[in-house]
Design an enzyme around this catalytic site. Structure first.
Site, PDB file in Angstrom:
ATOM      1  N   SER A 123      -6.390   4.612   8.376  1.00 22.88           N
ATOM      2  CA  SER A 123      -6.906   5.064   6.792  1.00 22.88           C
ATOM      3  C   SER A 123      -6.424   3.258   5.964  1.00 22.88           C
ATOM      4  CB  SER A 123      -7.176   5.521   6.702  1.00 22.88           C
ATOM      5  OG  SER A 123      -7.250   5.224   4.387  1.00 22.88           O
TER       6      SER A 123
ATOM      7  N   LYS B 209      -7.495  -1.284   6.517  1.00 26.18           N
ATOM      8  CA  LYS B 209      -7.887  -1.790   4.576  1.00 26.18           C
ATOM      9  C   LYS B 209      -7.086  -2.652   4.800  1.00 26.18           C
ATOM     10  CE  LYS B 209      -7.513   1.462   2.344  1.00 26.18           C
ATOM     11  NZ  LYS B 209      -7.866   2.761   2.774  1.00 26.18           N
TER      12      LYS B 209
ATOM     13  N   ASP C  52     -13.844   3.286   6.493  1.00 25.70           N
ATOM     14  CA  ASP C  52     -12.563   4.173   5.824  1.00 25.70           C
ATOM     15  C   ASP C  52     -13.258   4.085   5.037  1.00 25.70           C
ATOM     16  OD1 ASP C  52      -9.879   4.451   5.334  1.00 25.70           O
ATOM     17  OD2 ASP C  52     -10.008   3.070   3.296  1.00 25.70           O
TER      18      ASP C  52
ATOM     19  N   HIS D  98       0.416  -0.988  -0.339  1.00 27.16           N
ATOM     20  CA  HIS D  98       0.017   0.368   0.178  1.00 27.16           C
ATOM     21  C   HIS D  98       1.367   1.543   0.123  1.00 27.16           C
ATOM     22  CE1 HIS D  98      -4.345   1.301   0.403  1.00 27.16           C
ATOM     23  NE2 HIS D  98      -4.160   2.073   0.712  1.00 27.16           N
TER      24      HIS D  98
ATOM     25  N   ARG E 136     -13.372  13.316   4.170  1.00 30.10           N
ATOM     26  CA  ARG E 136     -11.693  14.177   4.207  1.00 30.10           C
ATOM     27  C   ARG E 136     -11.408  14.345   2.792  1.00 30.10           C
ATOM     28  NH1 ARG E 136      -7.863   8.917   5.346  1.00 30.10           N
ATOM     29  NH2 ARG E 136      -6.234  10.505   5.184  1.00 30.10           N
TER      30      ARG E 136
HETATM   31  N1  URA Z   1      -4.157   5.826   1.725  1.00 25.04           N
HETATM   32  C1  URA Z   1      -5.264   5.761   1.763  1.00 25.04           C
HETATM   33  O1  URA Z   1      -5.400   4.276   2.114  1.00 25.04           O
HETATM   34  N2  URA Z   1      -5.464   6.099   3.040  1.00 25.04           N
HETATM   35  C2  URA Z   1      -5.044   7.108   3.351  1.00 25.04           C
HETATM   36  O2  URA Z   1      -6.078   7.970   3.911  1.00 25.04           O
HETATM   37  C3  URA Z   1      -4.079   7.851   2.330  1.00 25.04           C
HETATM   38  C4  URA Z   1      -3.368   7.255   1.570  1.00 25.04           C
END
Ligand code: URA
Length: 414
Positions: free
Chosen positions: A180, A184, A158, A79, A165
């Site tokens: 966040s 995930k 999220d 990620h 956001r």
């Molecule tokens: N990627 C994400 O999943 N969340 C964020 O807040 C920033 C990047």
């Protein structure tokens, strides 16, 4: 909730119980969008402690179901903290799978000036990002990789807070980003993670010290959930690849993996190869960089991308049908000199805007930091309906009269 917002506004750290109640209330409807947005803004101004980030991660994971993979093979996920022209996930996921790694990835949409893997994948006609838990698991077992979005069952908190956001300019908060991302990853069920934290002008953590801190938070929160993680801090003083948008980035990822028209060189390739190597290490698969390169050059990575696209409802023909306009407008340099800096946030926002009206709209960067350009030479190309964008974007590039040294893309790895 009002009291919690006021306490955060005054700079207090909220407790684990507070965060649990806030997220549960938000999901149940007793906390509304305005209150959640106000809390995010208070977090932006006042910051969050590591313990708050961890508590929010837990609460967000608990807002939905979590996936569990059976079997001995390690499932890996990667990620990014959010970048511009960041096609790493689109390329690294199938490439790692082609090397034998099982990759289960939950991704997000565009956030602020940065692109979202889910929006990009949705430009492939027929591609389905909304997989059920069973379909997601089955695909990872059968194909070796899957990329899906948060949903009503997977980290729904999220999904909703992320969107808020984005709408309220409250993205660059270390604790909100960490929660966040890791929520995930935990819900997605992988056993090990590779994080790519962007720093520099196009990152949410522009300052390198803050980016290193976020990298440490991501690894430590993952560890508290019993997961292994490594993190890279990488430079985003310029877009990572060439294309900025949605479908236009799919084209770049597709051409990267199919080595068409020729194998790509540069920052993007350096980072992709290193991240995939780290994914192999995380999975305990031997062969390192040589194995990754062989999967790229043999076309095995590309074939895995096609397999993933087909498994998620689309086709090779649909993937290969994406083409950018042959006559883009040119962002021309007003001076001769060396490219010293780029306003990556402006470029990212412009790419996002252009892609809103045209799935293959966006920008292609024609000059990198350190390149010499002549007066009138192309700095970027603009694709899409808003051709006027080309005129205003020239000032997003700073041209210096003296030689400028490019910076390495990988700042550190841990
Ligand atoms: N990627 C994400 O999943 N969340 C964020 O807040 C920033 C990047």
């Amino acid at each position: 909730m009002r009291r919690a917002i006021e306490r955060k506004r005054e700079g207090e750290a909220l407790s684990g119980g507070d965060w649990e109640a806030i997220v549960a209330g938000f999901m149940a409807g007793s906390v509304d969008d305005a209150q959640m947005a106000a809390l995010c803004m208070a977090c932006l101004w006042r910051g969050m402690t590591f313990e708050e980030a961890y508590a929010l991660t837990r609460a967000m994971v608990d807002s939905g179901e979590t996936i569990a993979f059976d079997g001995a093979a390690t499932v890996v996920d990667k990620h990014s903290s959010g970048g511009v022209s960041d096609i790493v996930s689109l390329v690294a996921v199938p490439l790692a799978a082609a090397c034998g790694v099982r990759v289960a990835k939950l991704s997000g949409r565009a956030l602020g000036h940065t692109g979202g893997t889910i929006d990009k994948l949705e430009t492939i006609p027929g591609f389905n990002v909304n997989l059920s838990i069973d379909a997601f698991k089955h695909q990872v077992e059968r194909v070796g990789c899957a990329i899906a979005a948060q949903s009503a069952t997977l980290v729904p908190a999220d999904k909703r807070i992320y969107r808020l956001r984005d709408h309220t300019g409250t993205v660059p908060v270390m604790g909100l980003i960490a929660a966040s991302i890791v929520s995930k990853k935990i819900a997605g069920g992988a056993h090990a993670f590779v994080f790519d934290v962007k720093t520099g002008r196009g990152g949410f953590m522009q300052d390198a010290r803050a980016a290193h801190e976020l990298a440490g938070w991501l690894v430590e929160i993952a560890r508290r959930f019993g997961r292994r993680a490594t993190a890279f801090v990488t430079n985003m003083d310029e877009p990572l690849g060439h294309s900025i948008g949605t479908g236009i980035e799919i084209i770049e990822a597709r051409d990267f993996l199919s080595c068409h028209p020729e194998p790509l060189e540069g920052r993007e390739r350096t980072l992709v190869l290193r991240i995939v190597e780290a994914m192999l290490e995380a999975a305990g698969i031997e062969g390192g960089a040589g194995r990754v390169l062989a999967a790229l050059q043999s076309g095995a990575g590309y074939e895995k991308l096609v397999e993933m696209v087909e498994a998620q409802g689309s086709s090779r023909a649909a993937l290969e049908s994406l083409h950018a306009d042959a006559n883009p407008s040119v962002v021309a340099s007003a001076h001769a000199g060396w490219v010293r800096a780029m306003d990556v946030v402006r470029l990212g926002n412009a790419g996002r805007r252009l892609a809103e009206h045209d799935p293959v709209g966006g920008l292609r960067i024609a000059a990198r930091i350190g390149d010499h350009v002549e007066r009138g030479a192309p700095l970027a190309y603009v694709y899409g309906t808003d051709r006027d964008a080309a005129r205003s974007l020239e000032s997003a590039f700073e041209i210096a009269p003296e030689v400028v040294a490019p910076t390495p893309v990988i700042v550190s790895s841990s």
